[in-house]
Design a protein around this motif. Structure first.
Motif, mmCIF file in Angstrom:
data_model
loop_
_atom_site.group_PDB
_atom_site.id
_atom_site.type_symbol
_atom_site.label_atom_id
_atom_site.label_comp_id
_atom_site.label_asym_id
_atom_site.label_seq_id
_atom_site.Cartn_x
_atom_site.Cartn_y
_atom_site.Cartn_z
ATOM 1 N N TYR A 13 0.851 -1.193 0.000
ATOM 2 C CA TYR A 13 0.000 0.000 0.000
ATOM 3 C C TYR A 13 0.879 1.231 0.000
ATOM 4 O O TYR A 13 1.980 1.218 0.541
ATOM 5 C CB TYR A 13 -0.863 0.029 1.263
ATOM 6 N N GLN A 15 1.081 4.972 1.309
ATOM 7 C CA GLN A 15 0.479 6.019 2.131
ATOM 8 C C GLN A 15 1.314 7.257 1.935
ATOM 9 O O GLN A 15 2.370 7.408 2.532
ATOM 10 C CB GLN A 15 0.463 5.597 3.601
ATOM 11 N N VAL A 20 4.023 0.609 2.217
ATOM 12 C CA VAL A 20 3.906 -0.426 3.246
ATOM 13 C C VAL A 20 3.728 -1.767 2.556
ATOM 14 O O VAL A 20 2.788 -1.952 1.788
ATOM 15 C CB VAL A 20 2.684 -0.173 4.155
ATOM 16 N N ALA A 22 2.358 -5.082 2.756
ATOM 17 C CA ALA A 22 1.430 -5.814 3.624
ATOM 18 C C ALA A 22 1.626 -7.318 3.481
ATOM 19 O O ALA A 22 1.531 -8.054 4.464
ATOM 20 C CB ALA A 22 0.003 -5.428 3.288
ATOM 21 N N PRO A 41 -0.087 -11.070 14.689
ATOM 22 C CA PRO A 41 -0.280 -9.787 15.370
ATOM 23 C C PRO A 41 -0.921 -8.755 14.451
ATOM 24 O O PRO A 41 -1.011 -8.950 13.242
ATOM 25 C CB PRO A 41 1.136 -9.369 15.760
ATOM 26 N N SER A 42 -1.336 -7.690 15.050
ATOM 27 C CA SER A 42 -1.957 -6.611 14.288
ATOM 28 C C SER A 42 -0.989 -6.095 13.225
ATOM 29 O O SER A 42 0.190 -5.918 13.490
ATOM 30 C CB SER A 42 -2.329 -5.479 15.252
ATOM 31 N N GLY A 43 -1.488 -5.932 12.021
ATOM 32 C CA GLY A 43 -0.652 -5.418 10.933
ATOM 33 C C GLY A 43 0.120 -6.495 10.202
ATOM 34 O O GLY A 43 0.900 -6.203 9.302
ATOM 35 N N SER A 44 -0.127 -7.770 10.550
ATOM 36 C CA SER A 44 0.640 -8.843 9.907
ATOM 37 C C SER A 44 0.104 -9.185 8.517
ATOM 38 O O SER A 44 0.722 -9.941 7.775
ATOM 39 C CB SER A 44 0.640 -10.085 10.800
ATOM 40 N N GLY A 45 -1.070 -8.664 8.170
ATOM 41 C CA GLY A 45 -1.576 -8.856 6.813
ATOM 42 C C GLY A 45 -2.776 -9.795 6.701
ATOM 43 O O GLY A 45 -3.142 -10.208 5.595
ATOM 44 N N LYS A 46 -3.412 -10.096 7.821
ATOM 45 C CA LYS A 46 -4.530 -11.049 7.798
ATOM 46 C C LYS A 46 -5.693 -10.534 6.944
ATOM 47 O O LYS A 46 -6.204 -11.243 6.067
ATOM 48 C CB LYS A 46 -5.023 -11.320 9.244
ATOM 49 N N THR A 47 -6.110 -9.302 7.241
ATOM 50 C CA THR A 47 -7.240 -8.729 6.505
ATOM 51 C C THR A 47 -6.910 -8.613 5.020
ATOM 52 O O THR A 47 -7.729 -8.951 4.153
ATOM 53 C CB THR A 47 -7.600 -7.337 7.078
ATOM 54 N N THR A 48 -5.704 -8.146 4.736
ATOM 55 C CA THR A 48 -5.289 -7.987 3.343
ATOM 56 C C THR A 48 -5.364 -9.318 2.605
ATOM 57 O O THR A 48 -5.891 -9.397 1.486
ATOM 58 C CB THR A 48 -3.850 -7.438 3.295
ATOM 59 N N GLU A 169 -11.847 -11.751 11.625
ATOM 60 C CA GLU A 169 -12.063 -11.509 13.050
ATOM 61 C C GLU A 169 -13.547 -11.489 13.404
ATOM 62 O O GLU A 169 -14.047 -10.509 13.952
ATOM 63 C CB GLU A 169 -11.401 -10.193 13.460
ATOM 64 N N HIS A 202 -6.625 -12.802 16.490
ATOM 65 C CA HIS A 202 -5.432 -12.873 17.319
ATOM 66 C C HIS A 202 -5.786 -13.335 18.728
ATOM 67 O O HIS A 202 -5.094 -13.071 19.680
ATOM 68 C CB HIS A 202 -4.582 -11.591 17.332
HETATM 69 N N1 LIG Z 1 -5.818 0.691 2.885
HETATM 70 C C1 LIG Z 1 -4.579 0.674 3.389
HETATM 71 N N2 LIG Z 1 -3.731 1.686 3.128
HETATM 72 C C2 LIG Z 1 -2.488 1.670 3.596
HETATM 73 N N3 LIG Z 1 -1.953 0.694 4.318
HETATM 74 C C3 LIG Z 1 -2.739 -0.338 4.638
HETATM 75 C C4 LIG Z 1 -4.093 -0.411 4.176
HETATM 76 N N4 LIG Z 1 -4.633 -1.566 4.621
HETATM 77 C C5 LIG Z 1 -3.669 -2.166 5.323
HETATM 78 N N5 LIG Z 1 -2.537 -1.450 5.331
HETATM 79 C C6 LIG Z 1 -1.269 -1.831 5.985
HETATM 80 O O1 LIG Z 1 -0.958 -3.134 5.598
HETATM 81 C C7 LIG Z 1 -0.463 -3.880 6.684
HETATM 82 C C8 LIG Z 1 -1.322 -5.113 6.901
HETATM 83 O O2 LIG Z 1 -2.620 -4.696 7.299
HETATM 84 P P1 LIG Z 1 -3.817 -5.686 7.622
HETATM 85 O O3 LIG Z 1 -5.021 -4.882 7.853
HETATM 86 O O4 LIG Z 1 -3.870 -6.711 6.556
HETATM 87 O O5 LIG Z 1 -3.310 -6.341 8.971
HETATM 88 P P2 LIG Z 1 -4.149 -7.266 9.982
HETATM 89 O O6 LIG Z 1 -3.310 -8.451 10.227
HETATM 90 O O7 LIG Z 1 -5.505 -7.482 9.475
HETATM 91 O O8 LIG Z 1 -4.189 -6.354 11.253
HETATM 92 P P3 LIG Z 1 -5.319 -6.290 12.397
HETATM 93 O O9 LIG Z 1 -5.094 -7.478 13.258
HETATM 94 O O10 LIG Z 1 -5.021 -5.010 13.087
HETATM 95 O O11 LIG Z 1 -6.620 -6.296 11.697
HETATM 96 C C9 LIG Z 1 -0.461 -2.946 7.876
HETATM 97 O O12 LIG Z 1 0.857 -2.442 8.042
HETATM 98 C C10 LIG Z 1 -1.395 -1.856 7.478
HETATM 99 O O13 LIG Z 1 -0.976 -0.646 8.042
#
Ligand SMILES: Nc1ncnc2c1ncn2[C@@H]1O[C@H](COP(=O)(O)OP(=O)(O)OP(=O)(O)O)[C@@H](O)[C@H]1O
Ligand SMILES: [Mg+2]
Lengths: 229, 240
Positions: A13, A15, A20, A22, A41-48, A169, A202
């Motif tokens: 991504y 910003q 970043v 992901a 952990p948070s930010g590890s890329g699960k949602t992506t 989640e 998590h």
């Molecule tokens: N739309 C976006 N724009 C910029 N960066 C993003 C965007 N979406 C995610 N990121 C970045 O990509 C990385 C992975 O994000 P992601 O949401 O996949 O993590 P996650 O594991 O789902 O975290 P969480 O547990 O907090 O939901 C993070 O560093 C986040 O800051």
């Protein structure tokens, strides 16, 4: 047989000027009928990763196939069609259309699929009964508890017999007892209807329910563990 | 006193038997009425008349009736003219006025177009999360467009029902006593307008106005609809 196949997925991504990363080359095969937790952990890329698996977002490089369909070769309309027929989603929150009742929310996907009204009503009622919401057909999302809302979302995700359900989640906004209830329900659907589930979390309690646990760290698969039951 | 058919001065005295009251003082000053035989005698016209005026129920019918008359009276010594030809100044002013009305409509309709776009854009952005959800669930972009256009259709129909009702009510209220323009009377006499004007409704105008509103409304709604269809599900769902 694998229902979902990810090969070398990369996604970054931007910003402003900062880039970043992901996902940094994620490869993952999900077997049919699996019940898989994506932890990390948070930010590890699960949602992506879940978004890319469901065709909601596109990878920068790498390839995803769902039930044999390569997502990178599909246009928006074809992806929509794939989600409609093969992928069910449960999000962390705001899963339901606020102006529709529980029953109508579950029916909605079948309406898009063109299922006849009588059939759709019948199937929606049956699935709501299955997730223990027999008395709440006519309630709007605002009149349901958080746990009930997530169950409606689960019912909607599985009602059209998708190949795979992706849940980001799903229990994060629920207290642990309600969260457990939802997971029991998911596992029951997994066993009874052979629906494949991939869910992110998590929470260790949630991971304990999974039959396979994939750990993500900094956008890479750090650990992939199949548990014996 | 006047000029007779021989070009001589003809005059005679009349006894005033009555006065008339017209819409405008100018009319009263301009005309004196005598019997047709008295006039024919005084002007040595014999049995002839110099002019026949015809008042028609609708002012637009002038041209049509005039050409019908021309066709029937194809003798060269009759001249048939419409009021537009006789009162070219009034005609020009009316045409100018039509131009103003057209501009006015243009402005109103453009304002309406922006109003609709604005309302719909707000309605769309307000529900950006819902649109994201719909797309995540597998709603095709084309469906989303249809959805927003349908909404706009109902808004337009509702607006037209209310607008037409208000319009008819105000016309109904005004058609009893008319719109009194006495305070402007002196100016209006110049163009031959009466002191009190009455609104009239033409079926054609109603249909045109509604049709324009309806079509314009749907056309400008395409923009918010396409906008709604273009949100990516991820962006929309991340929106809080
Ligand atoms: N739309 C976006 N724009 C910029 N960066 C993003 C965007 N979406 C995610 N990121 C970045 O990509 C990385 C992975 O994000 P992601 O949401 O996949 O993590 P996650 O594991 O789902 O975290 P969480 O547990 O907090 O939901 C993070 O560093 C986040 O800051
Ligand atoms: Mg996340």
């Amino acid at each position: 047989m694998n229902i979902l196949e990810c090969t070398d997925i990369e996604k970054s991504y931007h910003q402003g000027k900062v880039e970043v990363q992901a996902l940094r080359g994620v490869s993952l095969s999900i077997e049919k009928g699996g019940f898989v937790a994506l932890a990390g952990p948070s930010g590890s890329g699960k949602t992506t990763l879940l978004n890319i698996m469901g065709g909601l977002d596109s990878a920068d490089s790498g390839r995803v196939t769902v039930d044999g369909n390569a997502l990178d070769e599909m246009n928006q309309s074809q992806l929509a069609n794939l989600r409609l027929h093969k992928v069910g989603f449960v999000f962390q929150a705001y899963n339901l259309i606020p102006v529709l009742s529980a029953l109508e929310n579950v029916e909605f996907v079948m309406l898009l699929q063109g299922v006849l009204p009588i059939d759709r009503r019948e199937r929606a009622k049956a699935i709501l009964d299955d997730v223990g919401l027999a008395g709440t057909y006519d309630r709007r999302p605002a009149e349901l508890s958080g746990g009930q809302q997530q169950r409606v979302a689960l019912a909607r995700a599985i009602v059209s017999n998708p190949s795979i359900v992706l849940a980001d989640e799903p229990t994060a906004n629920l207290d642990s007892k309600t969260g457990k209830g939802l997971l029991e329900m998911m596992r029951e659907m997994n066993e009874k209807k052979k629906v494949t589930f991939i869910f992110s979390t998590h929470d260790h309690m949630v991971m304990d329910y999974a039959r396979r646990l994939v750990q993500l760290r900094d956008g890479q698969v750090a650990d992939d563990l199949v548990k014996e039951h | 006193m006047s000029q007779d058919t021989d070009g001589e001065i003809a005059s005679r005295a009349f006894r005033i038997v009555g006065i008339f009251r017209a819409e405008m003082a100018a009319t009263e000053k301009q005309f004196a009425f005598v019997t047709i035989t008295a006039a024919q005698q005084m002007l040595k016209l014999g049995e002839s008349v110099s002019e026949v005026s015809i008042i028609l129920p609708m002012y637009e019918e002038g041209e049509q009736v005039a050409s019908a008359l021309r066709a029937d009276l194809h003798r060269a010594d009759y001249e048939v003219q419409t009021w537009q030809e006789l009162l070219s100044l009034v005609t020009a002013i009316l045409r100018l006025y039509d131009g103003f009305i057209f501009l006015w409509f243009l402005v109103v309709f453009i304002a309406m177009g922006f109003g609709i776009v604005n309302t719909l854009l707000m309605a769309v952005f307000e529900r950006i999360r819902e649109f994201g959800l719909l797309k995540a669930l597998g709603m095709k972009p084309w469906w989303v467009i249809k959805e927003v256009l349908t909404e706009s259709f109902f808004l337009l129909v509702l607006g037209m029902v209310i607008g037409n009702s208000l319009g008819f009510l105000s016309i109904l209220a005004l058609s009893g006593n008319g719109i009194d323009l006495s305070s402007l009377a002196a100016g209006l006499e110049f163009v031959g307008m009466s002191r009190v004007i009455y609104p009239i409704v033409h079926g054609k105008d109603i249909i045109m106005a509604n049709l324009v509103v309806f079509i314009l409304g749907l056309v400008v709604s395409v923009y918010p609809a396409v906008k709604a269809a273009k949100f990516s599900a991820v962006e929309a769902m991340a929106h809080t």
